[in-house]
Each structure stands twice: as structure tokens, then as C-alpha cells.
Design a protein around this motif. Structure first.
Motif, PDB file in Angstrom:
ATOM      1  N   ILE A 185       2.071   2.827  -3.478  1.00  9.50           N
ATOM      2  CA  ILE A 185       1.169   3.637  -4.282  1.00  9.50           C
ATOM      3  C   ILE A 185       1.449   5.119  -3.989  1.00  9.50           C
ATOM      4  CG2 ILE A 185      -1.248   4.189  -4.744  1.00  9.50           C
ATOM      5  CD1 ILE A 185      -1.885   1.319  -3.737  1.00  9.50           C
TER       6      ILE A 185
ATOM      7  N   SER B 150      -0.181   7.474  -1.025  1.00 11.78           N
ATOM      8  CA  SER B 150      -0.844   6.680   0.019  1.00 11.78           C
ATOM      9  C   SER B 150      -0.322   6.991   1.416  1.00 11.78           C
ATOM     10  CB  SER B 150      -0.678   5.186  -0.266  1.00 11.78           C
ATOM     11  OG  SER B 150       0.678   4.816  -0.197  1.00 11.78           O
ATOM     12  N   ARG B 151       0.871   7.548   1.498  1.00  8.84           N
ATOM     13  CA  ARG B 151       1.440   7.849   2.815  1.00  8.84           C
ATOM     14  C   ARG B 151       0.808   9.082   3.459  1.00  8.84           C
ATOM     15  NH1 ARG B 151       7.633   7.372   1.364  1.00  8.84           N
ATOM     16  NH2 ARG B 151       6.947   6.664  -0.660  1.00  8.84           N
TER      17      ARG B 151
ATOM     18  N   LYS C 228      -2.192   9.444   4.129  1.00 13.52           N
ATOM     19  CA  LYS C 228      -3.169   8.927   5.091  1.00 13.52           C
ATOM     20  C   LYS C 228      -2.531   8.703   6.472  1.00 13.52           C
ATOM     21  CE  LYS C 228      -4.656   4.737   4.335  1.00 13.52           C
ATOM     22  NZ  LYS C 228      -5.401   3.556   3.857  1.00 13.52           N
TER      23      LYS C 228
ATOM     24  N   LYS D 207       0.821  -1.218   0.000  1.00 11.71           N
ATOM     25  CA  LYS D 207       0.000   0.000   0.000  1.00 11.71           C
ATOM     26  C   LYS D 207       0.852   1.264   0.000  1.00 11.71           C
ATOM     27  CE  LYS D 207      -3.951  -2.025   2.349  1.00 11.71           C
ATOM     28  NZ  LYS D 207      -4.776  -1.998   3.561  1.00 11.71           N
ATOM     29  N   LEU D 208       2.027   1.179   0.620  1.00 11.34           N
ATOM     30  CA  LEU D 208       2.908   2.344   0.663  1.00 11.34           C
ATOM     31  C   LEU D 208       3.606   2.596  -0.669  1.00 11.34           C
ATOM     32  CD1 LEU D 208       4.520   1.889   4.183  1.00 11.34           C
ATOM     33  CD2 LEU D 208       2.661   3.401   3.526  1.00 11.34           C
TER      34      LEU D 208
END
Length: 79
Positions: free
Chosen positions: A65, A68-69, A71, A62-63
């Protein structure tokens, strides 16, 4: 928190110092900056979030992408 900031800022400061002192050329700087931004920072952010039990071990992808960080901004930089 201080160790995290030292960990993420030291390589960047070293990279900037090498460019200013003309120890590396611009193309190598771009390659190293890309490595810092997309590989090194992703790994350090993942390890910080993992140690704070914010994400699971399976959530590493997920990181990867872009964006995305954002969030996890509070967990990474404020607390």
C-alpha cells in the motif's frame, strides 16, 4: 545498518550511472525505476522489518500500500 543502506542504494546508483553514460534509454530507465521503487524496495524493506521482528510474515501485503512504509520509518532507517 550499513549493509541495508548499501543494499538499497547500490542498484539506484547503478541505474543513475547507466542513464548518465547513455547505456540505457529513458523508457527503460522509467521501467527499471518503477521496478526499483515498487518491487525491489518493497522486498528489501519487508526483509529488514521481518528480521527485526517488527512485522509478521503475513504482513507483506501491508507494505504494498503506498505510504504504508512511513509508519516504519524509524525501524527502517534510524535503528
Amino acid at each position: 545498518m550499513l549493509i541495508y543502506y548499501i543494499t538499497i542504494l547500490t542498484p539506484l546508483c547503478l541505474l543513475i550511472f547507466l542513464v548518465i553514460s547513455k547505456a540505457i534509454d529513458n523508457s527503460l530507465f522509467c521501467i527499471l525505476l518503477f521496478f526499483y521503487a515498487f518491487v525491489y524496495r518493497t522486498i528489501t524493506d519487508y526483509l529488514r522489518l521481518l528480521s527485526k521482528h517488527v512485522i509478521s510474515k503475513k504482513a507483506f501485503w501491508k507494505l504494498l500500500i503506498p505510504g504504508s512504509r512511513i509508519k516504519y520509518f524509524k525501524e527502517l532507517y534510524l535503528f
